[in-house]
Enzyme design. Structure first.
Site, PDB file in Angstrom:
ATOM      1  CG  ASP A  23      -0.248  -0.067   2.533  1.00  0.00           C
ATOM      2  OD1 ASP A  23       0.999  -0.160   2.544  1.00  0.00           O
ATOM      3  OD2 ASP A  23      -0.933  -0.026   3.576  1.00  0.00           O
ATOM      4  NE  ARG A  76     -33.864  12.749 -53.570  1.00  0.00           N
ATOM      5  CZ  ARG A  76     -32.593  12.939 -53.911  1.00  0.00           C
ATOM      6  NH1 ARG A  76     -31.650  12.193 -53.347  1.00  0.00           N
ATOM      7  NH2 ARG A  76     -32.260  13.853 -54.800  1.00  0.00           N
ATOM      8  CG  HIS A 115     -21.524  17.828 -40.304  1.00  0.00           C
ATOM      9  ND1 HIS A 115     -20.928  18.898 -39.691  1.00  0.00           N
ATOM     10  CD2 HIS A 115     -21.397  18.056 -41.639  1.00  0.00           C
ATOM     11  CE1 HIS A 115     -20.463  19.735 -40.603  1.00  0.00           C
ATOM     12  NE2 HIS A 115     -20.727  19.242 -41.800  1.00  0.00           N
ATOM     13  CE  LYS A 129     -17.768  -1.665 -34.796  1.00  0.00           C
ATOM     14  NZ  LYS A 129     -17.769  -3.057 -35.389  1.00  0.00           N
TER      15      LYS A 129
END
Length: 469
Positions: A112, A447, A370, A358
């Protein structure tokens, strides 16, 4: 090299009562590392400087947990010895006596007391005479709780523990740290002469000092270079105080060699930092594990960097978290970016606000500016990833890879459903969900077509009148 056979005995059998914790005291963390590990690391440094060395750890409370957490790192170096009944420091050392050879050195350390330095211990070992012992002492303005060094005609004659000392002895400022070097031959004799005739009914190792003096042995005392070296940890307050003291010492060491730290009181290093020139740390930066910085690196306030390699001319903007990543020269990250393990940011690439990456590579001069998630991806050079783009890498059972070539433009709010390959020069229109491979220079838009409604009027709220009588 010291031509000695050294036995290092680390006492770590305490129950940690004052910590009020189920975790053994010596497993609590100081700067991100178990307290006991500091002492073990220093012992291993000594091992490399001696003819031969054995390291013994005397354990008691939850000793199996100690071995589980620490022994796997140094299996060949450590000998674990159990003290079944905690009956004082003398009794603890007695457990090691059967393992000590003849004419060997014994160094007593404490699990310690983590910051004892290699240099101080070398000094302690080299000052011990062949027919005596060396004792590490210190002068404290507040010596309460420590054993006091007793002198007679300028010679050390003994140590009196605080609880046994009288009022006059408690005025002595020179204290015993407990750390000492002694011959194995003499230690074996003196330990057998110890008694527990004291207020604690314990066998005090410190009583061997008086025995040595009675036999005419020379007792040397040395002082540590810094008082922090002998600071013990018995409760959470002492642990917190030593943490701040140690962190400030580390910051001041970096300042002395040219690292700029905006506020040394708000800098934390929990590991090892390697760095080049012209490094700047803003406030509240945390460095963990093994971190390497090149030259001209700026790290903004509130950043956490762990086990990462960073090249030259890199800017980490505020509140970014980077772990187990590699940042090449000229890259910019943040603010509020999160680079998770396996992230590789190549030269002059840019990772902006609220971007999470990641296990991915971002190529040279590519940008994710962003609000994006990039996972399990390999992105080429000169790629622009629009705001809100997501690589959908998980199908509920397995992770899949996204491969993006060079000079690709990904419009905002796009979803890239892996496994997926996008060729060089391709363009993905904003809002597109890409579900199959895209060839080089292809434009992909998926789209709903826009329909204009002429002269449409937005509904208006009815005005309600409240009549007050």
């Amino acid at each position: 090299m010291l031509n000695i056979k050294l036995n290092i005995v680390i006492l770590a059998a305490g129950k940690s009562t004052r910590m009020n914790s189920d975790i053994p005291k010596v497993l609590h963390l100081l700067a991100g590392k178990p307290i006991l590990q500091y002492v073990i690391d220093t012992a291993i440094k000594l091992k490399a400087k001696c003819k031969s060395t054995n390291i013994y750890i005397v354990y008691g409370y939850k000793g199996e947990l100690l071995q589980q957490k620490l022994a796997h790192k140094q299996k060949t170096f450590l000998h674990w010895i159990k003290q079944v009944e905690q009956s004082g420091t003398g009794h603890a050392v007695q457990q090691v006596l059967p393992f000590l050879g003849k004419d060997e050195e014994v160094l007593i350390l404490y699990g310690d007391v983590p910051l004892i330095s290699f240099q101080t211990l070398i000094h302690l070992l080299t000052t011990r005479s062949k027919q005596g012992l060396s004792l590490l002492t210190a002068n404290l303005t507040n010596p309460d709780g420590y054993g006091r060094i007793l002198y007679k005609e300028q010679e050390v004659v003994g140590i009196i523990e605080h609880q046994e000392a009288n009022a006059q002895q408690k005025l002595i400022s020179e204290i015993n740290t407990g750390i000492l070097a002694v011959s194995s031959n003499e230690l074996k004799i003196w330990i057998t002469k110890l008694t527990n005739n004291n207020s604690m009914n314990e066998f005090y190792l410190t009583d061997i000092i008086a025995l040595a003096w009675q036999e005419g042995k020379k007792i040397h005392t040395i002082h540590p270079e810094k008082i922090s070296e002998i600071n013990g940890i018995n409760d959470c307050a002492q642990l917190a105080n030593l943490e701040r003291l140690y962190q400030k010492e580390q910051a001041e060491s970096l300042l002395r060699i040219g690292v700029i730290i905006a506020d040394p009181n708000r800098f934390d290093l929990r590991g090892e930092l390697k760095h080049g020139d012209n490094i700047f740390f803003d406030t509240n930066v945390l460095i963990e594990g093994q971190v390497s910085l090149g030259n001209q690196v700026t790290i903004g306030t509130g950043c956490i960097i762990k086990n990462t390699v960073i090249g030259d001319n890199v800017i980490i903007k505020p509140y970014s978290i980077i772990e187990e990543a590699h940042l090449a020269n000229g890259s910019i990250v943040g603010p509020f970016a999160h680079l998770r393990p396996g992230s590789k940011i190549e030269e002059n690439a840019y990772v902006g606000n609220f971007v999470e990456i990641k296990k991915s590579t971002l190529g040279k001069k590519s940008k994710v500016a962003h609000l994006s998630y990039i996972g399990d991806a390999n992105i080429g050079k000169d790629v622009n990833i629009g705001a809100g783009t997501i690589t959908c890498n998980y199908d509920g059972a397995n992770k899949h890879q996204t491969i993006i070539g060079d000079n690709v433009f990904i419009g905002s709010d796009s979803q890239l459903i892996a496994p997926l390959t996008i060729g060089d020069g391709a363009t993905i229109g904003a809002g597109t969900t890409v579900t199959s491979n895209v060839t080089s220079n292809e434009v992909i838009i998926s789209r709903i077509r826009q329909f204009p409604i002429i002269n449409w009027q937005r509904p208006k709220k009815k005005i309600r009148y409240n009549i007050i009588y």
